[in-house]
Motif scaffolding. Structure first.
Motif, PDB file in Angstrom:
ATOM      1  N   VAL A   1      -3.255   0.453   2.819  1.00 47.84           N
ATOM      2  CA  VAL A   1      -2.495  -1.278   2.482  1.00 47.84           C
ATOM      3  C   VAL A   1      -1.531  -0.355   1.203  1.00 47.84           C
ATOM      4  CG1 VAL A   1      -2.150  -3.202   1.323  1.00 47.84           C
ATOM      5  CG2 VAL A   1      -4.565  -2.995   2.579  1.00 47.84           C
ATOM      6  N   PHE A   2      -1.513   0.453   0.171  1.00 45.86           N
ATOM      7  CA  PHE A   2      -0.574   0.802  -0.320  1.00 45.86           C
ATOM      8  C   PHE A   2       0.339   1.968   0.434  1.00 45.86           C
ATOM      9  CE2 PHE A   2       1.518   4.415  -3.541  1.00 45.86           C
ATOM     10  CZ  PHE A   2       1.825   3.208  -4.692  1.00 45.86           C
ATOM     11  N   ALA A   3      -0.181   3.121   1.847  1.00 44.69           N
ATOM     12  CA  ALA A   3       0.450   3.531   2.059  1.00 44.69           C
ATOM     13  C   ALA A   3       1.326   3.126   3.123  1.00 44.69           C
ATOM     14  CB  ALA A   3      -0.738   4.567   3.120  1.00 44.69           C
ATOM     15  N   ALA A   4       1.278   1.405   4.064  1.00 43.32           N
ATOM     16  CA  ALA A   4       1.898   1.163   4.308  1.00 43.32           C
ATOM     17  C   ALA A   4       2.835   0.684   3.644  1.00 43.32           C
ATOM     18  CB  ALA A   4       0.885  -0.207   5.075  1.00 43.32           C
ATOM     19  N   LEU A   5       2.964   0.045   2.775  1.00 34.99           N
ATOM     20  CA  LEU A   5       4.157  -0.697   1.660  1.00 34.99           C
ATOM     21  C   LEU A   5       5.404  -0.002   0.946  1.00 34.99           C
ATOM     22  CD1 LEU A   5       1.649  -3.166   0.063  1.00 34.99           C
ATOM     23  CD2 LEU A   5       3.394  -3.992   2.370  1.00 34.99           C
TER      24      LEU A   5
ATOM     25  N   ARG B   1       8.974   1.794  -9.410  1.00 33.27           N
ATOM     26  CA  ARG B   1       7.857   2.266 -10.312  1.00 33.27           C
ATOM     27  C   ARG B   1       7.278   2.246  -8.813  1.00 33.27           C
ATOM     28  NH1 ARG B   1       3.064  -1.338 -13.687  1.00 33.27           N
ATOM     29  NH2 ARG B   1       1.856   0.411 -13.723  1.00 33.27           N
ATOM     30  N   ARG B   2       6.445   3.717  -8.790  1.00 31.63           N
ATOM     31  CA  ARG B   2       5.604   4.076  -7.651  1.00 31.63           C
ATOM     32  C   ARG B   2       4.275   4.148  -8.118  1.00 31.63           C
ATOM     33  NH1 ARG B   2       7.630   7.571  -2.920  1.00 31.63           N
ATOM     34  NH2 ARG B   2       6.688   6.928  -1.057  1.00 31.63           N
ATOM     35  N   ASP B   3       3.526   3.944  -8.749  1.00 36.57           N
ATOM     36  CA  ASP B   3       2.233   4.363  -9.486  1.00 36.57           C
ATOM     37  C   ASP B   3       0.448   3.956  -8.200  1.00 36.57           C
ATOM     38  OD1 ASP B   3       0.055   4.395 -10.511  1.00 36.57           O
ATOM     39  OD2 ASP B   3       1.313   3.862 -12.585  1.00 36.57           O
TER      40      ASP B   3
ATOM     41  N   ALA C   1      -2.224   2.322  -9.812  1.00 43.76           N
ATOM     42  CA  ALA C   1      -2.283   1.961 -10.583  1.00 43.76           C
ATOM     43  C   ALA C   1      -2.220   0.330  -8.951  1.00 43.76           C
ATOM     44  CB  ALA C   1      -1.654   1.448 -11.652  1.00 43.76           C
ATOM     45  N   GLY C   2      -1.897   1.125  -8.020  1.00 45.76           N
ATOM     46  CA  GLY C   2      -1.366   0.342  -6.952  1.00 45.76           C
ATOM     47  C   GLY C   2      -0.116  -0.683  -6.980  1.00 45.76           C
ATOM     48  N   VAL C   3       0.363   0.222  -8.043  1.00 48.40           N
ATOM     49  CA  VAL C   3       2.241  -1.088  -7.887  1.00 48.40           C
ATOM     50  C   VAL C   3       3.335   0.003  -7.394  1.00 48.40           C
ATOM     51  CG1 VAL C   3       3.598  -1.665  -9.813  1.00 48.40           C
ATOM     52  CG2 VAL C   3       1.146  -1.691 -10.066  1.00 48.40           C
ATOM     53  N   LEU C   4       4.141  -0.943  -6.640  1.00 49.11           N
ATOM     54  CA  LEU C   4       4.887  -0.878  -6.312  1.00 49.11           C
ATOM     55  C   LEU C   4       6.139  -1.470  -6.555  1.00 49.11           C
ATOM     56  CD1 LEU C   4       3.745   0.513  -2.060  1.00 49.11           C
ATOM     57  CD2 LEU C   4       4.507   1.896  -3.846  1.00 49.11           C
TER      58      LEU C   4
END
Length: 151
Positions: A24-28, A72-74, A77-80
């Motif tokens: 999910v992170f990779a897609a977002l 922010r791209r972490d 932490a899963g944060v964009l």
């Protein structure tokens, strides 16, 4: 309600997704791919590694164009998070966390509308603008589900 308050919006959407958080992170984290799976994201053009221009249009007959700058791209932490300037000014953040066997993607956004037409329609249009956003987010979740299943 003063003009600034009428043109200020806070949104939160929660997407439960049956995929692992890294997928999910990779897609977002690839907004330039959003138009492939999110119908209301009409275009995303990268200006450089951390900046791009996004144009969205949902059900109502107007588009919104803003410059997004990554703040922010972490991955851990899963944060964009991005800062937005243009037709809307403010910020948007995805937070991606494990949720049982899948993922919860939380979208938070706080913006001020700058587009003149939308500012003029602030009072009568507010319920429609909020509905428009909900419909866009619902379609985005469906599109991301299809995209994740195809990857």
């Amino acid at each position: 309600m003063d003009s600034d308050a009428r043109n200020h919006y806070r949104f939160r959407s929660l997407w439960a997704l049956p995929a692992a958080p890294p997928a999910v992170f990779a897609a977002l984290e690839r907004p330039e791919d959003y138009p492939r799976w999110w119908p209301q994201v009409r275009s995303v053009s990268r200006l450089d590694e951390n900046t791009g221009v996004i144009t969205i249009r949902s059900v109502l007959p107007y588009g919104i164009t803003s410059t997004m700058r990554q703040t922010r791209r972490d991955r851990a932490a899963g944060v964009l998070e991005v800062a937005l300037t243009g037709d809307i000014d403010g910020w948007a953040r995805w937070t991606v966390t494990a949720d049982g066997p899948g993922t919860l993607a939380r979208y938070d956004q706080e913006v001020d509308v700058r587009k003149a037409l939308l500012r003029r329609l602030a009072v009568p249009g507010r319920p429609l603008f909020r509905l428009n956003h909900r419909l866009m987010m619902r379609a985005g979740r469906r599109g991301l589900l299809r995209h994740l299943q195809a990857v």
